[in-house]
Design an enzyme around this catalytic site. Structure first.
Site, short mmCIF file in Angstrom:
data_model
loop_
_atom_site.label_atom_id
_atom_site.label_comp_id
_atom_site.label_asym_id
_atom_site.label_seq_id
_atom_site.Cartn_x
_atom_site.Cartn_y
_atom_site.Cartn_z
N HIS A 99 28.85 -14.11 6.32
CA HIS A 99 27.81 -14.85 7.08
C HIS A 99 28.34 -15.14 8.47
CE1 HIS A 99 24.34 -17.23 7.80
NE2 HIS A 99 24.59 -18.29 7.07
N HIS B 227 22.38 -6.12 7.66
CA HIS B 227 21.66 -7.41 7.60
C HIS B 227 20.67 -7.37 6.45
CE1 HIS B 227 19.39 -10.94 8.88
NE2 HIS B 227 20.45 -11.23 9.61
N ASP C 228 26.65 -10.62 15.03
CA ASP C 228 28.11 -10.89 15.11
C ASP C 228 28.90 -9.75 15.70
OD1 ASP C 228 27.47 -12.53 12.10
OD2 ASP C 228 28.20 -13.52 13.90
C1 SDX Z 1 24.76 -13.27 9.62
O1 SDX Z 1 20.76 -13.80 6.85
C2 SDX Z 1 20.88 -14.07 8.12
O2 SDX Z 1 19.93 -14.25 8.84
C3 SDX Z 1 22.31 -14.20 8.58
C4 SDX Z 1 22.51 -14.27 10.08
C5 SDX Z 1 22.00 -15.57 10.64
O3 SDX Z 1 21.64 -15.60 11.83
O4 SDX Z 1 22.06 -16.59 9.91
O5 SDX Z 1 21.84 -13.20 10.71
C6 SDX Z 1 23.99 -14.23 10.46
O6 SDX Z 1 25.27 -13.65 8.61
C7 SDX Z 1 24.81 -11.83 10.04
C8 SDX Z 1 25.56 -10.92 9.00
C9 SDX Z 1 27.06 -11.04 9.31
N1 SDX Z 1 27.85 -10.35 8.24
C10 SDX Z 1 28.49 -9.22 8.47
O7 SDX Z 1 28.44 -8.58 9.52
C11 SDX Z 1 29.36 -8.76 7.30
C12 SDX Z 1 29.13 -7.27 7.05
N2 SDX Z 1 27.77 -7.09 6.57
C13 SDX Z 1 27.57 -6.99 5.14
O8 SDX Z 1 28.44 -7.70 4.35
C14 SDX Z 1 26.11 -6.99 4.74
O9 SDX Z 1 25.47 -6.10 5.55
C15 SDX Z 1 25.34 -8.31 4.74
C16 SDX Z 1 26.04 -9.36 3.97
C17 SDX Z 1 25.11 -8.78 6.14
C18 SDX Z 1 23.99 -8.02 4.10
O10 SDX Z 1 24.24 -7.71 2.80
P1 SDX Z 1 23.05 -7.26 1.79
O11 SDX Z 1 21.72 -7.44 2.39
O12 SDX Z 1 23.33 -7.91 0.48
O13 SDX Z 1 23.24 -5.74 1.72
P2 SDX Z 1 24.16 -5.01 0.66
O14 SDX Z 1 25.51 -5.66 0.63
O15 SDX Z 1 23.38 -4.89 -0.60
O16 SDX Z 1 24.34 -3.55 1.34
C19 SDX Z 1 23.47 -2.48 1.04
C20 SDX Z 1 24.38 -1.25 1.09
C21 SDX Z 1 25.58 -1.33 0.14
O17 SDX Z 1 25.94 0.00 -0.12
P3 SDX Z 1 25.62 0.63 -1.61
O18 SDX Z 1 26.20 -0.34 -2.62
O19 SDX Z 1 24.11 0.68 -1.67
O20 SDX Z 1 26.28 1.98 -1.62
O21 SDX Z 1 24.97 -1.14 2.41
C22 SDX Z 1 26.37 -1.28 2.31
C23 SDX Z 1 26.68 -1.92 0.96
O22 SDX Z 1 27.97 -1.52 0.50
N3 SDX Z 1 26.79 -2.15 3.40
C24 SDX Z 1 27.84 -1.94 4.17
C25 SDX Z 1 27.83 -2.99 5.10
N4 SDX Z 1 26.79 -3.78 4.87
C26 SDX Z 1 26.15 -3.27 3.81
N5 SDX Z 1 28.79 -0.97 4.16
C27 SDX Z 1 29.74 -1.06 5.11
N6 SDX Z 1 29.80 -2.04 6.04
C28 SDX Z 1 28.86 -3.01 6.07
N7 SDX Z 1 28.92 -3.96 6.99
#
Ligand code: SDX
Length: 422
Positions: free
Chosen positions: A262, A301, A357
């Site tokens: 997050h 996201h 971020d």
């Molecule tokens: C914020 O929600 C908000 O509004 C949050 C925010 C706010 O203003 O409050 O916008 C702020 O938290 C932004 C997000 C910051 N986090 C990161 O940058 C961390 C990296 N991102 C991920 O951990 C992920 O993308 C999330 C947590 C942001 C979202 O996760 P989801 O929606 O649960 O998506 P997911 O984990 O189910 O991913 C779907 C697929 C998966 O692959 P498969 O299992 O289908 O093969 O995409 C992949 C994930 O492994 N994936 C990534 C990835 N993010 C998702 N693979 C590599 N790198 C990534 N960053």
């Protein structure tokens, strides 16, 4: 034609037709089929936990609006304190309202000397600023005996004003403590972001805040102010639903924001860029991400499946800051990562794009903030969004204490076995 869906319980033949509004239907209709029927929705991917009029997101179109105003217009034309007023009150202030609001915030920026001098001394010299921030916000509530009088709107407004005004002072205090520097008191002649940078960096009398950098800080505060039902805001709403005081609820929300998935991602992005080390190492890193060995922090996201409009604005702001501070050497690595990922099927198929971020840390670093401060910089403006959601929840007659159901998958009933028989 009425927008409805009809759900049939094949076990009994009973069916229920329920209205659909903006793709939302009330799941309470399920209880008409079977009072014990529950929807299994881990992490709430398909659950609307509340009605809200504060922020609107469209993940496919990359749209973000605060109270209907596009984030692009607010970032260009507004200020953070004006946006704070908008988020909390629902309308932009007029000249007199804004002047009063700015005056009130300015005159509540001080924190109690016991916090400034005694509370903070309880931390280790190397305590993480976000851990100190969370603790200090919760402790702040203990200085006000009316903190828990949340159904007195005048008193609640006073707590909200105190929190918005004091979080920059607390943030700067965590930095000055971590750096072994004397604290700088708030300066009532400075604007919100300007005053924050002054409390952060003033040494003696020779510190002048560059107006371009102060404006960049203000824009970053605007962009981070709210984002509908994210993890931290959901936490705020859950804690506020128990009628906890705003200080405790804000501390809980900040604890959620601290997570690297997050708000902690901005710090994780800089660690990732530094670990990659050079542009020529980007392809190998991308391969490790695709093999599941790494995450591309700052990408992806839950809602945005196209682009995060905040990332677009932040990237533009970064160049304005670098004009003043000089280019951040990690920028080239970030640009190469973005360019490589946006062309790669792994990221395209998963709709992974830079989020808020990905570039913000580069600006924070250029502004002189240590990485440990990055999530604190997120928490300062997001305090406004959290409090706006708290007010909305308390005013919502359909809301009550949050208490979800579960899908029990544990043991069936069994008898106790004495120790000697196990
Ligand atoms: C914020 O929600 C908000 O509004 C949050 C925010 C706010 O203003 O409050 O916008 C702020 O938290 C932004 C997000 C910051 N986090 C990161 O940058 C961390 C990296 N991102 C991920 O951990 C992920 O993308 C999330 C947590 C942001 C979202 O996760 P989801 O929606 O649960 O998506 P997911 O984990 O189910 O991913 C779907 C697929 C998966 O692959 P498969 O299992 O289908 O093969 O995409 C992949 C994930 O492994 N994936 C990534 C990835 N993010 C998702 N693979 C590599 N790198 C990534 N960053």
């Amino acid at each position: 034609m009425a927008e409805t869906i009809t759900i049939i319980d094949d076990r009994t033949g009973k069916k229920v037709t329920v209205p659909v509004t903006n793709s939302v239907f009330a799941s309470s209709a399920l209880r008409e089929l079977d009072p014990d029927l529950r929807m299994y929705d881990p992490a709430f991917l398909s659950t609307a936990a509340c009605k809200s009029a504060i922020t609107y997101l469209d993940g496919e179109q990359g749209i973000l609006r605060y109270r209907g105003y596009p984030i692009e217009e607010l970032a260009e034309k507004s200020t953070f304190t004006e946006v704070a007023y908008l988020l909390l009150n629902g309308e932009l202030p007029n000249t007199q309202q804004l002047a009063q609001w700015n005056y009130d915030i300015t005159h509540h920026t001080m924190i109690h000397e016991n916090m400034r001098k005694r509370f903070v001394d309880g931390f280790h010299y190397d305590a993480h600023p976000m851990g100190m921030f969370i603790s200090a916000v919760a402790a702040l509530g203990t200085f006000y005996d009316d903190a828990r009088d949340i159904f007195n709107s005048e008193t609640l407004d006073k707590q909200i004003l105190r929190l918005i005004a004091k979080v920059p002072t607390i943030a700067a205090m965590t930095y000055r403590f971590s750096s072994g520097l004397p604290f700088v008191l708030p300066n009532n002649s400075l604007s919100y972001a300007h005053n924050f940078l002054n409390m952060m960096y003033r040494i003696g009398d020779d510190y002048e805040v560059n107006p371009t950098l102060a404006r960049a800080m203000d824009v970053l505060f605007i962009l981070h102010a709210d984002h509908e039902q994210n993890c931290g805001t959901t936490t705020m709403r859950v804690v506020a639903s128990a009628n906890s005081d705003p200080y405790s609820a804000t501390a809980a929300a900040a604890a959620a924001l601290f997570g690297p998935l997050h708000g902690g991602a901005n710090e994780a992005v800089i660690h990732m860029l530094a670990e990659i080390g050079s542009v020529d190492k980007v392809p190998a890193f991308i391969e490790r991400v695709k093999n599941g060995e790494e995450k591309l922090m700052g990408f992806g996201h839950r809602v945005y499946k196209n682009f995060d409009p905040r990332a677009v604005i932040i990237k533009k702001t970064a160049y304005e800051v670098f004009e003043v501070t000089g280019m951040n050497p990690l920028l080239d690595i970030a640009l190469k990562l973005e360019e490589t990922a946006l062309k790669d099927e792994y990221f395209i198929s998963r709709k992974l794009y830079p989020n808020v971020d990905f570039y913000s840390g580069l600006i924070y670093q250029a502004l002189g903030f240590p990485e440990e401060m990055f999530t604190v910089l997120f928490a300062i403006p997001r305090t406004v969004g959290w409090l706006a959601h708290m007010i909305e929840l308390l005013d919502d007659k359909e809301q009550k204490i949050s208490r979800p159901r579960q899908w029990y998958t544990g043991q069936d009933v069994r008898s106790y076995t004495e120790l000697q028989k196990r």
